[in-house]
Design a protein around this motif. Structure first.
Motif, mmCIF file in Angstrom:
data_model
loop_
_atom_site.group_PDB
_atom_site.id
_atom_site.type_symbol
_atom_site.label_atom_id
_atom_site.label_comp_id
_atom_site.label_asym_id
_atom_site.label_seq_id
_atom_site.Cartn_x
_atom_site.Cartn_y
_atom_site.Cartn_z
ATOM 1 N N ARG A 33 12.091 22.371 -48.781
ATOM 2 C CA ARG A 33 13.100 23.085 -48.933
ATOM 3 C C ARG A 33 14.380 22.530 -48.930
ATOM 4 O O ARG A 33 15.284 22.846 -49.233
ATOM 5 N N GLU A 34 14.359 21.649 -47.679
ATOM 6 C CA GLU A 34 15.806 20.698 -47.486
ATOM 7 C C GLU A 34 16.081 20.239 -48.623
ATOM 8 O O GLU A 34 17.348 20.044 -49.126
ATOM 9 N N GLN A 35 15.242 19.484 -49.323
ATOM 10 C CA GLN A 35 15.451 18.594 -50.433
ATOM 11 C C GLN A 35 15.735 19.593 -51.651
ATOM 12 O O GLN A 35 16.687 19.103 -52.404
ATOM 13 N N LEU A 36 15.237 20.594 -51.686
ATOM 14 C CA LEU A 36 15.534 21.573 -52.669
ATOM 15 C C LEU A 36 17.057 21.982 -52.738
ATOM 16 O O LEU A 36 17.822 21.903 -53.726
ATOM 17 N N ALA A 37 17.314 22.460 -51.309
ATOM 18 C CA ALA A 37 18.839 23.082 -51.266
ATOM 19 C C ALA A 37 19.715 21.638 -51.532
ATOM 20 O O ALA A 37 20.626 22.179 -52.002
ATOM 21 N N THR A 38 19.509 20.778 -51.128
ATOM 22 C CA THR A 38 20.298 19.527 -51.483
ATOM 23 C C THR A 38 20.298 19.240 -52.791
ATOM 24 O O THR A 38 21.749 19.130 -53.349
ATOM 25 N N ARG A 39 19.516 19.282 -53.489
ATOM 26 C CA ARG A 39 19.573 19.050 -54.980
ATOM 27 C C ARG A 39 20.415 20.291 -55.720
ATOM 28 O O ARG A 39 21.153 19.984 -56.658
ATOM 29 N N ALA A 41 22.603 22.014 -54.315
ATOM 30 C CA ALA A 41 24.060 21.895 -53.907
ATOM 31 C C ALA A 41 24.982 20.866 -54.592
ATOM 32 O O ALA A 41 25.899 21.074 -55.126
ATOM 33 N N GLU A 42 24.005 19.669 -54.813
ATOM 34 C CA GLU A 42 24.471 18.678 -55.680
ATOM 35 C C GLU A 42 24.666 19.160 -57.182
ATOM 36 O O GLU A 42 25.766 18.797 -57.698
ATOM 37 N N TYR A 43 23.947 20.012 -57.633
ATOM 38 C CA TYR A 43 24.041 20.508 -59.189
ATOM 39 C C TYR A 43 25.205 21.208 -58.930
ATOM 40 O O TYR A 43 25.985 21.155 -59.947
ATOM 41 N N ILE A 44 25.365 22.380 -58.145
ATOM 42 C CA ILE A 44 26.592 22.922 -58.065
ATOM 43 C C ILE A 44 27.794 22.249 -58.064
ATOM 44 O O ILE A 44 28.746 22.646 -58.753
ATOM 45 N N ALA A 45 27.839 21.495 -57.004
ATOM 46 C CA ALA A 45 28.912 20.660 -56.961
ATOM 47 C C ALA A 45 29.508 19.742 -58.127
ATOM 48 O O ALA A 45 30.535 19.710 -58.366
ATOM 49 N N LYS A 46 28.449 19.353 -58.804
ATOM 50 C CA LYS A 46 28.767 18.669 -60.172
ATOM 51 C C LYS A 46 29.269 19.617 -61.166
ATOM 52 O O LYS A 46 30.212 19.227 -61.760
ATOM 53 N N GLN A 47 28.613 20.781 -61.293
ATOM 54 C CA GLN A 47 29.072 21.838 -62.232
ATOM 55 C C GLN A 47 30.375 22.213 -61.958
ATOM 56 O O GLN A 47 31.315 22.612 -62.831
ATOM 57 N N LEU A 48 30.825 22.348 -60.830
ATOM 58 C CA LEU A 48 32.322 22.713 -60.245
ATOM 59 C C LEU A 48 33.191 21.577 -60.128
ATOM 60 O O LEU A 48 34.354 21.855 -59.937
ATOM 61 N N ASN A 49 32.984 20.254 -60.718
ATOM 62 C CA ASN A 49 33.629 19.094 -60.644
ATOM 63 C C ASN A 49 34.407 18.903 -59.395
ATOM 64 O O ASN A 49 35.666 18.763 -59.191
ATOM 65 N N LEU A 50 33.836 19.196 -58.308
ATOM 66 C CA LEU A 50 34.140 18.879 -56.892
ATOM 67 C C LEU A 50 34.505 17.487 -56.862
ATOM 68 O O LEU A 50 33.813 16.539 -57.042
ATOM 69 N N ASP A 51 35.697 17.014 -55.777
ATOM 70 C CA ASP A 51 35.725 15.802 -55.289
ATOM 71 C C ASP A 51 34.723 15.186 -54.204
ATOM 72 O O ASP A 51 34.023 16.246 -53.883
ATOM 73 N N ASP A 52 34.560 14.030 -53.868
ATOM 74 C CA ASP A 52 33.463 13.662 -52.838
ATOM 75 C C ASP A 52 33.652 14.442 -51.570
ATOM 76 O O ASP A 52 32.732 14.756 -51.264
ATOM 77 N N MET A 128 19.421 29.754 -60.990
ATOM 78 C CA MET A 128 18.580 28.917 -60.357
ATOM 79 C C MET A 128 17.251 29.669 -59.813
ATOM 80 O O MET A 128 16.061 29.192 -60.094
ATOM 81 N N MET A 129 17.675 30.547 -59.136
ATOM 82 C CA MET A 129 16.489 31.356 -58.177
ATOM 83 C C MET A 129 15.682 32.181 -59.451
ATOM 84 O O MET A 129 14.474 32.236 -59.420
ATOM 85 N N LYS A 130 16.354 32.651 -60.569
ATOM 86 C CA LYS A 130 15.549 33.326 -61.579
ATOM 87 C C LYS A 130 14.835 32.294 -62.496
ATOM 88 O O LYS A 130 13.566 32.512 -62.491
ATOM 89 N N HIS A 131 15.219 31.349 -62.630
ATOM 90 C CA HIS A 131 14.332 30.019 -63.344
ATOM 91 C C HIS A 131 13.374 29.655 -62.373
ATOM 92 O O HIS A 131 12.125 29.527 -63.195
ATOM 93 N N MET A 132 13.443 29.407 -61.146
ATOM 94 C CA MET A 132 12.339 28.958 -60.437
ATOM 95 C C MET A 132 11.115 30.149 -60.491
ATOM 96 O O MET A 132 9.922 30.019 -60.307
#
Length: 143
Positions: A33-39, A41-52, A128-132
């Motif tokens: 679950r933790e790995q899924l949440a990290t992935r 969040a990383e996807y969301i951050a990438k889509q939002l074009n966030l700084d580091d 993402m939840m709908k897709h899963m």
């Protein structure tokens, strides 16, 4: 000569078994679950074009939020409610707890994200939840 052919056949069969076992072991690998949440969040951050800095903050806050949601336990299904005398009340209580968690984390998200980014994040999360859920219901899904 005959022994050489038998040896080759046995070696080939052994190799095929090893390959099949290896493929099965790889397909059985499920992430935590933790790995899924990290992935997610990383996807969301990438889509939002966030700084580091904002990216790392989002990952940390998102994982904490997901942890609190998991602590509520699974959704209350029809089977669990069958013998329960107050199913509607239990659903409402769980919904209220989820809402409280979302409010709490909205406050944290709003310190480093705009309202538009938060709204976009929630929409991505729902997709993402709908897709899963759709993947889980597919009859020929990989196990």
């Amino acid at each position: 000569m005959k022994t050489n052919g038998i040896f080759k056949a046995v070696a080939l069969a052994a190799m095929m078994c090893i390959m099949a076992i290896s493929a099965h072991a790889q397909s059985d690998h499920r992430i935590s679950r933790e790995q899924l949440a990290t992935r997610q969040a990383e996807y969301i951050a990438k889509q939002l074009n966030l700084d580091d800095h904002s990216r790392q903050k989002l990952i940390d806050v998102y994982k904490r939020c997901q942890q609190e949601v998991w602590e509520l336990g699974p959704r209350i299904g029809k089977k669990a409610l069958a013998g329960n005398e107050k199913p509607a009340q239990n659903r409402l209580e769980r919904s209220q707890k989820l809402l409280d968690i979302r409010k709490k984390y909205y406050q944290e998200y709003s310190t480093f994200l705009t309202d538009e980014q938060i709204d976009s994040m929630y929409r991505m999360e729902m997709r993402m939840m709908k897709h899963m859920g759709e993947q889980k219901r597919k009859p020929n899904r990989r196990k």
